[in-house]
Scaffold this motif. Structure first.
Motif, PDB file in Angstrom:
ATOM      1  N   PHE A  68     -10.691  -3.681  -2.030  1.00 46.49           N
ATOM      2  CA  PHE A  68     -10.572  -2.528  -2.923  1.00 46.49           C
ATOM      3  C   PHE A  68      -9.455  -1.568  -2.499  1.00 46.49           C
ATOM      4  N   GLY A  69      -8.783  -1.869  -1.398  1.00 45.10           N
ATOM      5  CA  GLY A  69      -7.675  -1.029  -0.951  1.00 45.10           C
ATOM      6  C   GLY A  69      -8.095   0.339  -0.490  1.00 45.10           C
ATOM      7  N   ALA A  70      -9.323   0.458   0.009  1.00 47.17           N
ATOM      8  CA  ALA A  70      -9.858   1.753   0.405  1.00 47.17           C
ATOM      9  C   ALA A  70      -9.800   1.923   1.920  1.00 47.17           C
ATOM     10  N   PRO A  75       6.510  -6.785  30.893  1.00 43.13           N
ATOM     11  CA  PRO A  75       6.450  -6.484  29.458  1.00 43.13           C
ATOM     12  C   PRO A  75       6.994  -5.100  29.136  1.00 43.13           C
ATOM     13  N   SER A  76       7.566  -4.969  27.961  1.00 40.27           N
ATOM     14  CA  SER A  76       8.014  -3.668  27.473  1.00 40.27           C
ATOM     15  C   SER A  76       7.126  -3.240  26.314  1.00 40.27           C
ATOM     16  N   PHE A  77       7.210  -1.977  25.951  1.00 40.54           N
ATOM     17  CA  PHE A  77       6.334  -1.428  24.926  1.00 40.54           C
ATOM     18  C   PHE A  77       7.150  -0.666  23.899  1.00 40.54           C
ATOM     19  N   SER A  78       6.660  -0.632  22.682  1.00 42.77           N
ATOM     20  CA  SER A  78       7.349   0.052  21.590  1.00 42.77           C
ATOM     21  C   SER A  78       6.540   1.261  21.137  1.00 42.77           C
ATOM     22  N   GLN A  79       7.203   2.164  20.442  1.00 40.52           N
ATOM     23  CA  GLN A  79       6.527   3.349  19.931  1.00 40.52           C
ATOM     24  C   GLN A  79       5.616   2.954  18.771  1.00 40.52           C
ATOM     25  N   ARG A  80       4.445   3.577  18.694  1.00 42.16           N
ATOM     26  CA  ARG A  80       3.505   3.271  17.622  1.00 42.16           C
ATOM     27  C   ARG A  80       4.063   3.752  16.289  1.00 42.16           C
ATOM     28  N   PRO A  81       4.022   2.916  15.256  1.00 41.65           N
ATOM     29  CA  PRO A  81       4.542   3.335  13.954  1.00 41.65           C
ATOM     30  C   PRO A  81       3.687   4.424  13.329  1.00 41.65           C
ATOM     31  N   ALA A  82       4.255   5.106  12.367  1.00 39.18           N
ATOM     32  CA  ALA A  82       3.527   6.165  11.674  1.00 39.18           C
ATOM     33  C   ALA A  82       2.304   5.587  10.960  1.00 39.18           C
ATOM     34  N   ARG A  83       1.258   6.363  10.906  1.00 37.10           N
ATOM     35  CA  ARG A  83       0.023   5.941  10.245  1.00 37.10           C
ATOM     36  C   ARG A  83       0.256   5.796   8.737  1.00 37.10           C
ATOM     37  N   LYS A  84      -0.334   4.755   8.155  1.00 34.29           N
ATOM     38  CA  LYS A  84      -0.228   4.569   6.708  1.00 34.29           C
ATOM     39  C   LYS A  84      -0.972   5.678   5.978  1.00 34.29           C
ATOM     40  N   ALA A  85      -0.419   6.114   4.878  1.00 34.34           N
ATOM     41  CA  ALA A  85      -1.049   7.164   4.089  1.00 34.34           C
ATOM     42  C   ALA A  85      -2.313   6.625   3.417  1.00 34.34           C
ATOM     43  N   VAL A  86      -3.322   7.466   3.318  1.00 36.54           N
ATOM     44  CA  VAL A  86      -4.550   7.092   2.615  1.00 36.54           C
ATOM     45  C   VAL A  86      -4.255   7.087   1.123  1.00 36.54           C
ATOM     46  N   PRO A  87      -4.608   6.013   0.406  1.00 33.77           N
ATOM     47  CA  PRO A  87      -4.330   5.970  -1.028  1.00 33.77           C
ATOM     48  C   PRO A  87      -5.127   7.044  -1.764  1.00 33.77           C
ATOM     49  N   PRO A  88      -4.643   7.521  -2.908  1.00 37.64           N
ATOM     50  CA  PRO A  88      -5.390   8.534  -3.655  1.00 37.64           C
ATOM     51  C   PRO A  88      -6.722   7.983  -4.152  1.00 37.64           C
ATOM     52  N   ASP A  89      -7.735   8.838  -4.172  1.00 36.70           N
ATOM     53  CA  ASP A  89      -9.054   8.411  -4.645  1.00 36.70           C
ATOM     54  C   ASP A  89      -8.988   7.833  -6.049  1.00 36.70           C
ATOM     55  N   ALA A  90      -8.111   8.384  -6.882  1.00 32.61           N
ATOM     56  CA  ALA A  90      -8.032   7.946  -8.271  1.00 32.61           C
ATOM     57  C   ALA A  90      -7.606   6.477  -8.385  1.00 32.61           C
ATOM     58  N   ILE A 145      -8.729   4.073  -6.489  1.00 29.47           N
ATOM     59  CA  ILE A 145      -9.805   3.205  -6.000  1.00 29.47           C
ATOM     60  C   ILE A 145     -10.832   2.991  -7.104  1.00 29.47           C
ATOM     61  N   ASP A 146     -11.195   1.752  -7.314  1.00 33.08           N
ATOM     62  CA  ASP A 146     -12.240   1.410  -8.290  1.00 33.08           C
ATOM     63  C   ASP A 146     -13.594   1.726  -7.656  1.00 33.08           C
ATOM     64  N   ALA A 147     -14.024   2.989  -7.784  1.00 34.55           N
ATOM     65  CA  ALA A 147     -15.235   3.441  -7.102  1.00 34.55           C
ATOM     66  C   ALA A 147     -16.480   2.733  -7.616  1.00 34.55           C
ATOM     67  N   SER A 148     -16.564   2.491  -8.923  1.00 34.31           N
ATOM     68  CA  SER A 148     -17.750   1.807  -9.463  1.00 34.31           C
ATOM     69  C   SER A 148     -17.796   0.356  -8.987  1.00 34.31           C
ATOM     70  N   GLY A 149     -16.628  -0.291  -8.935  1.00 31.42           N
ATOM     71  CA  GLY A 149     -16.583  -1.657  -8.416  1.00 31.42           C
ATOM     72  C   GLY A 149     -16.926  -1.707  -6.942  1.00 31.42           C
ATOM     73  N   LEU A 150     -16.456  -0.714  -6.195  1.00 30.16           N
ATOM     74  CA  LEU A 150     -16.774  -0.628  -4.772  1.00 30.16           C
ATOM     75  C   LEU A 150     -18.268  -0.460  -4.581  1.00 30.16           C
ATOM     76  N   ARG A 151     -18.879   0.381  -5.391  1.00 26.86           N
ATOM     77  CA  ARG A 151     -20.314   0.603  -5.278  1.00 26.86           C
ATOM     78  C   ARG A 151     -21.093  -0.683  -5.566  1.00 26.86           C
TER      79      ARG A 151
END
Length: 368
Positions: free
Chosen positions: A219-221, A177-192, A194-200
């Protein structure tokens, strides 16, 4: 990555790796020192009969391999991530899978297996650097980027005839087997965003801890982001020394705990009391807290802890409380729970222990 060794002959990789191992580096650290993934270094040893480390590539029949391990008797299961190593002695039993999700459900070997992330497997035999010590035999499994997802080591009590039969049965002559380089980490979405009240509201309505991941997806959090947004409702940020305090208090009280350590393709779980808690500071600056009990070892680098959270999740059995810690990359290092089973409320002793560490009142009813 080391561009030179990326395209180097396997013999060169083996030679450089052996030199690093002779310096006392562990296999994972020796591979990293070469600028290669551990999986790529092990693959470079496949079929080489004249090296101190010999590797045989295995068929991708992951569940069948783990099921066959039962005949080998007692072995050591090892799952780790960047900061934490979980080692547990026992027999592989009660292995099953539903699609790519697998389970091992014995008291000693308790695993959650995510086979969609298992890319390559090897049977590895390595000569000891210590005179008079036996060769180390292991089965090692890697994701597509060469990161170990799970390993199994033979112990003195292991049936080596059954072990050798397993290796012979699942060995493959197909291309390494061969291996590939790990892709860049996904950026964390801005808090604004996120539907915080719905999450709660969704958090408060949970009936099972397994609903947590689907809730985050809905919720995409990002996980830590959700913990931060729910601070003061279902979560509390704790000092970085909380895990050391937790282990010491658990050892003193004798309360039975559960220790979860994830890799990219496995979560390994210990259930039971802990007793022999030992800190260790190394010359390199690494600081460890260790559990060194018979049949269970935990090694956690406290210098890599970035955040620690006490997390409460509502369930049909009442609140379930955990201590969760993350490293500076945002990756989950480990989770601690009180021992529990579905249908059984959380241990009061565990809840009291965590409340004391967090300096908060003991929860007697559902969080709001």
């Amino acid at each position: 990555m080391n561009n030179e060794l990326q395209s180097a002959p396997d013999a060169t990789i083996r030679e450089r790796f052996a030199a690093r191992r002779a310096q006392g580096l562990r296999a994972r650290d020796a591979a990293e020192a070469l600028g290669l993934s551990e999986g790529a270094v092990i693959a470079a040893h496949a079929g080489a009969a004249d090296a101190a480390l010999r590797a045989t590539a295995l068929k991708g029949e992951w569940l069948a391999i783990l099921q066959t391990l039962e005949a080998c008797g007692t072995v050591m299961a090892l799952t780790r991530n960047e900061s934490t190593v979980h080692e547990k002695d026992g027999v592989y039993q009660h292995l099953s899978a539903n699609g790519p999700i697998g389970l091992a459900l014995s008291r000693e070997i308790d695993l959650r297996l995510f086979f969609m992330h298992w890319h390559a497997g090897f049977a590895v035999t390595e000569a000891s650097t210590q005179p008079g010590q036996a060769e180390a035999r292991s089965l090692q499994f890697y994701d597509a980027h060469g990161t170990a997802v799970h390993k199994v080591y033979a112990r003195a009590a292991t049936d080596l005839s059954a072990w050798n039969a397993l290796v012979e049965r699942f060995a493959t002559s197909e291309a390494t087997p061969s291996f590939s380089q790990r892709p860049a980490r996904k950026a964390v979405p801005p808090d604004a965003g996120i539907d915080a009240s719905g999450l709660r509201e969704a958090w408060a309505a949970m009936q099972d801890t397994h609903e947590f991941f689907e809730m985050l997806r809905r919720f995409g959090a990002e996980r830590q982001q959700a913990l931060r947004l729910m601070q003061g409702h279902f979560t509390e940020a704790l000092p970085k020394d909380s895990v050391t305090r937790l282990l010491n208090e658990a050892a003193l009280s004798g309360v039975s705990i559960m220790v979860f350590v994830p890799s990219p393709g496995c979560i390994q779980i210990h259930t039971g009391p802990v007793s022999n808690i030992r800190p260790l500071d190394t010359a390199s600056g690494a600081r460890w807290i260790n559990v060194l009990d018979k049949g269970f070892n935990l090694h956690l680098r406290t210098d890599l802890i970035d955040t620690v959270w006490m997390v409460r999740k509502p369930t049909a059995d009442g609140i379930v409380t955990s201590l969760e810690m993350f490293d500076h990359s945002g990756d989950l290092m480990a989770m601690f729970f009180g021992e529990r089973k579905p249908g059984v409320p959380e241990l009061v002793e565990w809840r009291e222990l965590l409340a004391a560490i967090a300096d908060v009142p003991v929860i007697r009813e559902a969080a709001a």
